[in-house]
Write an enzyme that holds these catalytic residues in place. Sequence first.
Site, PDB file in Angstrom:
ATOM      1  N   LEU A 195       0.824  -1.215   0.000  1.00  0.00           N
ATOM      2  CA  LEU A 195       0.000   0.000   0.000  1.00  0.00           C
ATOM      3  C   LEU A 195       0.859   1.266   0.000  1.00  0.00           C
ATOM      4  O   LEU A 195       0.346   2.367  -0.184  1.00  0.00           O
ATOM      5  CB  LEU A 195      -0.907   0.027   1.241  1.00  0.00           C
ATOM      6  CG  LEU A 195      -1.710  -1.236   1.553  1.00  0.00           C
ATOM      7  CD1 LEU A 195      -2.631  -0.987   2.742  1.00  0.00           C
ATOM      8  CD2 LEU A 195      -2.528  -1.670   0.355  1.00  0.00           C
ATOM      9  N   THR A 223      -5.042   1.261  -9.009  1.00  0.00           N
ATOM     10  CA  THR A 223      -5.973   2.389  -8.845  1.00  0.00           C
ATOM     11  C   THR A 223      -6.775   2.690 -10.105  1.00  0.00           C
ATOM     12  O   THR A 223      -6.287   2.496 -11.230  1.00  0.00           O
ATOM     13  CB  THR A 223      -5.178   3.662  -8.453  1.00  0.00           C
ATOM     14  OG1 THR A 223      -6.032   4.801  -8.585  1.00  0.00           O
ATOM     15  CG2 THR A 223      -3.971   3.884  -9.346  1.00  0.00           C
ATOM     16  N   GLU A 265      -7.168   5.471 -11.212  1.00  0.00           N
ATOM     17  CA  GLU A 265      -6.447   6.530 -11.941  1.00  0.00           C
ATOM     18  C   GLU A 265      -5.750   5.952 -13.174  1.00  0.00           C
ATOM     19  O   GLU A 265      -5.385   6.696 -14.083  1.00  0.00           O
ATOM     20  CB  GLU A 265      -5.410   7.194 -11.032  1.00  0.00           C
ATOM     21  CG  GLU A 265      -5.996   8.129  -9.992  1.00  0.00           C
ATOM     22  CD  GLU A 265      -6.583   9.408 -10.562  1.00  0.00           C
ATOM     23  OE1 GLU A 265      -6.041   9.945 -11.538  1.00  0.00           O
ATOM     24  OE2 GLU A 265      -7.612   9.851 -10.027  1.00  0.00           O
ATOM     25  N   TYR A 307       1.402   9.943 -11.394  1.00  0.00           N
ATOM     26  CA  TYR A 307       0.951   8.944 -10.412  1.00  0.00           C
ATOM     27  C   TYR A 307       0.300   7.757 -11.135  1.00  0.00           C
ATOM     28  O   TYR A 307       0.632   6.600 -10.857  1.00  0.00           O
ATOM     29  CB  TYR A 307      -0.043   9.598  -9.446  1.00  0.00           C
ATOM     30  CG  TYR A 307      -0.803   8.620  -8.568  1.00  0.00           C
ATOM     31  CD1 TYR A 307      -0.199   7.998  -7.485  1.00  0.00           C
ATOM     32  CD2 TYR A 307      -2.153   8.321  -8.830  1.00  0.00           C
ATOM     33  CE1 TYR A 307      -0.911   7.099  -6.673  1.00  0.00           C
ATOM     34  CE2 TYR A 307      -2.864   7.435  -8.026  1.00  0.00           C
ATOM     35  CZ  TYR A 307      -2.239   6.823  -6.961  1.00  0.00           C
ATOM     36  OH  TYR A 307      -2.937   5.939  -6.173  1.00  0.00           O
ATOM     37  N   LYS A 341       1.647   3.900 -11.176  1.00  0.00           N
ATOM     38  CA  LYS A 341       0.796   2.804 -10.694  1.00  0.00           C
ATOM     39  C   LYS A 341       0.616   1.739 -11.781  1.00  0.00           C
ATOM     40  O   LYS A 341       0.505   0.549 -11.481  1.00  0.00           O
ATOM     41  CB  LYS A 341      -0.574   3.350 -10.275  1.00  0.00           C
ATOM     42  CG  LYS A 341      -0.574   3.946  -8.881  1.00  0.00           C
ATOM     43  CD  LYS A 341      -0.519   2.856  -7.812  1.00  0.00           C
ATOM     44  CE  LYS A 341      -0.588   3.417  -6.414  1.00  0.00           C
ATOM     45  NZ  LYS A 341      -0.374   2.411  -5.379  1.00  0.00           N
TER      46      LYS A 341
HETATM   47  P1  NDP Z   1      -1.892   7.250   1.956  1.00  0.00           P
HETATM   48  O1  NDP Z   1      -1.263   8.358   1.195  1.00  0.00           O
HETATM   49  O2  NDP Z   1      -2.788   7.588   3.109  1.00  0.00           O
HETATM   50  O3  NDP Z   1      -0.746   6.290   2.527  1.00  0.00           O
HETATM   51  C1  NDP Z   1       0.421   6.021   1.814  1.00  0.00           C
HETATM   52  C2  NDP Z   1       1.395   5.324   2.727  1.00  0.00           C
HETATM   53  O4  NDP Z   1       2.602   5.044   1.989  1.00  0.00           O
HETATM   54  C3  NDP Z   1       1.844   6.138   3.957  1.00  0.00           C
HETATM   55  O5  NDP Z   1       1.991   5.272   5.061  1.00  0.00           O
HETATM   56  C4  NDP Z   1       3.212   6.670   3.532  1.00  0.00           C
HETATM   57  O6  NDP Z   1       4.043   6.974   4.617  1.00  0.00           O
HETATM   58  C5  NDP Z   1       3.725   5.467   2.770  1.00  0.00           C
HETATM   59  N1  NDP Z   1       4.845   5.785   1.885  1.00  0.00           N
HETATM   60  C6  NDP Z   1       4.982   6.839   1.052  1.00  0.00           C
HETATM   61  N2  NDP Z   1       6.159   6.773   0.404  1.00  0.00           N
HETATM   62  C7  NDP Z   1       6.790   5.661   0.862  1.00  0.00           C
HETATM   63  C8  NDP Z   1       8.028   5.081   0.595  1.00  0.00           C
HETATM   64  N3  NDP Z   1       8.873   5.605  -0.285  1.00  0.00           N
HETATM   65  N4  NDP Z   1       8.363   3.941   1.251  1.00  0.00           N
HETATM   66  C9  NDP Z   1       7.514   3.383   2.169  1.00  0.00           C
HETATM   67  N5  NDP Z   1       6.314   3.896   2.450  1.00  0.00           N
HETATM   68  C10 NDP Z   1       5.951   5.030   1.798  1.00  0.00           C
HETATM   69  O7  NDP Z   1      -2.668   6.343   0.896  1.00  0.00           O
HETATM   70  P2  NDP Z   1      -3.981   5.441   1.095  1.00  0.00           P
HETATM   71  O8  NDP Z   1      -3.878   4.721   2.373  1.00  0.00           O
HETATM   72  O9  NDP Z   1      -5.165   6.255   0.789  1.00  0.00           O
HETATM   73  O10 NDP Z   1      -3.837   4.413  -0.116  1.00  0.00           O
HETATM   74  C11 NDP Z   1      -3.137   3.186   0.046  1.00  0.00           C
HETATM   75  C12 NDP Z   1      -2.644   2.740  -1.309  1.00  0.00           C
HETATM   76  O11 NDP Z   1      -3.748   2.533  -2.184  1.00  0.00           O
HETATM   77  C13 NDP Z   1      -1.718   3.725  -1.997  1.00  0.00           C
HETATM   78  O12 NDP Z   1      -0.769   2.977  -2.726  1.00  0.00           O
HETATM   79  C14 NDP Z   1      -2.640   4.447  -2.942  1.00  0.00           C
HETATM   80  O13 NDP Z   1      -1.944   4.973  -4.038  1.00  0.00           O
HETATM   81  C15 NDP Z   1      -3.585   3.333  -3.335  1.00  0.00           C
HETATM   82  N6  NDP Z   1      -4.915   3.743  -3.727  1.00  0.00           N
HETATM   83  C16 NDP Z   1      -5.636   4.567  -2.912  1.00  0.00           C
HETATM   84  C17 NDP Z   1      -6.899   4.937  -3.255  1.00  0.00           C
HETATM   85  C18 NDP Z   1      -7.723   5.811  -2.364  1.00  0.00           C
HETATM   86  O14 NDP Z   1      -8.723   6.334  -2.819  1.00  0.00           O
HETATM   87  N7  NDP Z   1      -7.372   5.960  -1.102  1.00  0.00           N
HETATM   88  C19 NDP Z   1      -7.511   4.485  -4.521  1.00  0.00           C
HETATM   89  C20 NDP Z   1      -6.707   3.523  -5.239  1.00  0.00           C
HETATM   90  C21 NDP Z   1      -5.448   3.200  -4.854  1.00  0.00           C
HETATM   91  P3  NDP Z   1       4.210   8.540   5.059  1.00  0.00           P
HETATM   92  O15 NDP Z   1       2.854   8.981   5.494  1.00  0.00           O
HETATM   93  O16 NDP Z   1       5.227   8.509   6.121  1.00  0.00           O
HETATM   94  O17 NDP Z   1       4.663   9.244   3.812  1.00  0.00           O
HETATM   95  P1  GDP Z   2      -7.847  11.703  -7.005  1.00  0.00           P
HETATM   96  O1  GDP Z   2      -9.050  11.194  -7.729  1.00  0.00           O
HETATM   97  O2  GDP Z   2      -6.939  10.624  -6.525  1.00  0.00           O
HETATM   98  O3  GDP Z   2      -7.118  12.758  -7.722  1.00  0.00           O
HETATM   99  O4  GDP Z   2      -8.435  12.311  -5.610  1.00  0.00           O
HETATM  100  P2  GDP Z   2      -8.599  13.823  -5.094  1.00  0.00           P
HETATM  101  O5  GDP Z   2      -9.476  13.740  -3.902  1.00  0.00           O
HETATM  102  O6  GDP Z   2      -7.271  14.478  -4.924  1.00  0.00           O
HETATM  103  O7  GDP Z   2      -9.345  14.565  -6.277  1.00  0.00           O
HETATM  104  C1  GDP Z   2     -10.620  14.155  -6.739  1.00  0.00           C
HETATM  105  C2  GDP Z   2     -11.132  15.166  -7.763  1.00  0.00           C
HETATM  106  O8  GDP Z   2     -11.433  16.387  -7.103  1.00  0.00           O
HETATM  107  C3  GDP Z   2     -10.142  15.501  -8.875  1.00  0.00           C
HETATM  108  O9  GDP Z   2     -10.825  15.510 -10.107  1.00  0.00           O
HETATM  109  C4  GDP Z   2      -9.677  16.908  -8.532  1.00  0.00           C
HETATM  110  O10 GDP Z   2      -9.308  17.701  -9.658  1.00  0.00           O
HETATM  111  C5  GDP Z   2     -10.955  17.447  -7.910  1.00  0.00           C
HETATM  112  N1  GDP Z   2     -10.703  18.635  -7.063  1.00  0.00           N
HETATM  113  C6  GDP Z   2     -11.316  19.833  -7.184  1.00  0.00           C
HETATM  114  N2  GDP Z   2     -10.820  20.685  -6.290  1.00  0.00           N
HETATM  115  C7  GDP Z   2      -9.865  20.030  -5.573  1.00  0.00           C
HETATM  116  C8  GDP Z   2      -9.015  20.407  -4.511  1.00  0.00           C
HETATM  117  O11 GDP Z   2      -9.011  21.547  -4.037  1.00  0.00           O
HETATM  118  N3  GDP Z   2      -8.184  19.437  -4.013  1.00  0.00           N
HETATM  119  C9  GDP Z   2      -8.178  18.169  -4.516  1.00  0.00           C
HETATM  120  N4  GDP Z   2      -7.374  17.250  -3.972  1.00  0.00           N
HETATM  121  N5  GDP Z   2      -8.965  17.799  -5.552  1.00  0.00           N
HETATM  122  C10 GDP Z   2      -9.800  18.715  -6.070  1.00  0.00           C
END
Ligand code: NDP
Ligand code: GDP
Length: 327
Positions: free
Chosen positions: A81, A126, A128, A151, A155
Site C-alpha cells: 500500500l 488504482t 487513476e 501517479y 501505478k
Molecule cells: P496514503 O497516502 O494515506 O498512505 C500512503 C502510505 O505510503 C503512507 O503510510 C506513507 O508513509 C507510505 N509511503 C509513502 N512513500 C513511501 C516510501 N517511499 N516507502 C515506504 N512507504 C511510503 O494512501 P492510502 O492509504 O489512501 O492508499 C493506500 C494505497 O492505495 C496507496 O498505494 C494508494 O496509491 C492506493 N490507492 C488509494 C486509493 C484511495 O482512494 N485511497 C484508490 C486507489 C489506490 P508517510 O505517510 O510517512 O509518507
Molecule cells: P484523485 O481522484 O486521486 O485525484 O483524488 P482527489 O481527492 O485528490 O481529487 C478528486 C477530484 O477532485 C479531482 O478531479 C480533482 O481535480 C478534484 N478537485 C477539485 N478541487 C480540488 C481540490 O481543491 N483538491 C483536490 N485534492 N482535488 C480537487
Amino acid sequence: MAKSALITGITGQDGAYLAKFLLDKGYEVHGLHPRRSTPTTWRLEYLGVLDKVDLIEGDLTDGAACMGAVAESNPDEVYNLGAQSFVATSWRQPVLTAQATGVGALNMLEAIRKLKPDARFYQASTSEMFGGIKEHPLQDENTPFHPRSPYGVAKLYAHWATINYRESFGLFGCCGILFNHESPLRGIEFVTRKVTDAVARIKLGAQKDLHLGNIDAKRDWGFAGDYVEAMWKMLQQPEPDTYVVATGRTTTVRDMCKIAFEHVGLDYEKHVVIDPKFYRPAEVDLLLGNPAKAKAKLGWEAKTSLESLITMMVDADLKRVERELRA
Ligand code: NDP
Ligand code: GDP
C-alpha cells in the site's frame, strides 16, 4: 500459528484500517515504516492499534530495506500500500512518484521472489490508471488504461510488474483496482477530507471560504473501512487475479460538497470559491467502477453510502476542530 502479514504504507489511511482488520482476524501484523522527522503514526493511534503492530524501519525505494522487512516478518501475505499517493503532487515530484509508487512495488516483488516466494502479494492498483478513457463510462477489469498523471503512470508500472511476476515466476500476485475511498483518516489534501475539514471550520467560525479546483469532476467514492476487506479477500482465493473494487455510483465534487455543507445546515454556494491554483495539468473527468466481478467472486460489496461516508467525515472533523479550538 498466527499468520504473518507485512503491510507497506501501514501509517496511511488504508494501512491503518487494514492493520486493524488483520489484527481482529488474529494476524501478526508488521509494517514497513519510512523514517520521517515527525511522528506519522496518528492513524494507528486513532484506531487503537499502534502498540499491537510491529513497525520495521524502511523505505520502498530501498531494495535492501524491502529485503530486510521480508526477512524479518517472514510474511504469509504482503500488502503493498506504500506510495506517493497524491495525484497533484505527482506533477511536482514525478521522479519520486515513479520511484516510490512504481519501482517500490518491484523492490517488494523482488524481495518476495528471493526470500519468500510462497507469500501472497497484494498490489494497490488504482482507477487513476483508467484516466482519460471516455468511451467506457463504466470501468471494469477489461477497460483499457490511459493514465493522466505521473501517479497513474507509476501505478500502471507497478500493476503490470505484479502481473508479470505472476506470469514469470508463479508468484501469487493480486491487483486490486480500487476506486477512490475515503474516511475520517483520509489525508487532508484529498478533496473529500479538504471539504469535510473546511465544513467543520466554517461551522465553528474558524474559516470563511473553501478554495477548490474542478468541482465538475466525478468520482466513485466508497468507505476505506469497507475496501480493506476486499484486499484481504483477494489473497484468500485459490488463484491470484485482478479485481475492480468500487461502489458503482459516481458523483460530482460539487454534489459531494453539497452533502457535506447541508449536513451542518450551510449552503456550499456561499462558501466555495473556484481557484485555478487547484486545477491540474490533465484531469480525470469521470470515474465509475463496475464491481460485478468482486461481488461474484469475492462476495464483496460496498456497504457505506456516500451520504453516510461524508456525514461520518464531517462529524469526525467537527470533533477534531472543536478540540483544536479548545486547546
Ligand atoms: P496514503 O497516502 O494515506 O498512505 C500512503 C502510505 O505510503 C503512507 O503510510 C506513507 O508513509 C507510505 N509511503 C509513502 N512513500 C513511501 C516510501 N517511499 N516507502 C515506504 N512507504 C511510503 O494512501 P492510502 O492509504 O489512501 O492508499 C493506500 C494505497 O492505495 C496507496 O498505494 C494508494 O496509491 C492506493 N490507492 C488509494 C486509493 C484511495 O482512494 N485511497 C484508490 C486507489 C489506490 P508517510 O505517510 O510517512 O509518507
Ligand atoms: P484523485 O481522484 O486521486 O485525484 O483524488 P482527489 O481527492 O485528490 O481529487 C478528486 C477530484 O477532485 C479531482 O478531479 C480533482 O481535480 C478534484 N478537485 C477539485 N478541487 C480540488 C481540490 O481543491 N483538491 C483536490 N485534492 N482535488 C480537487
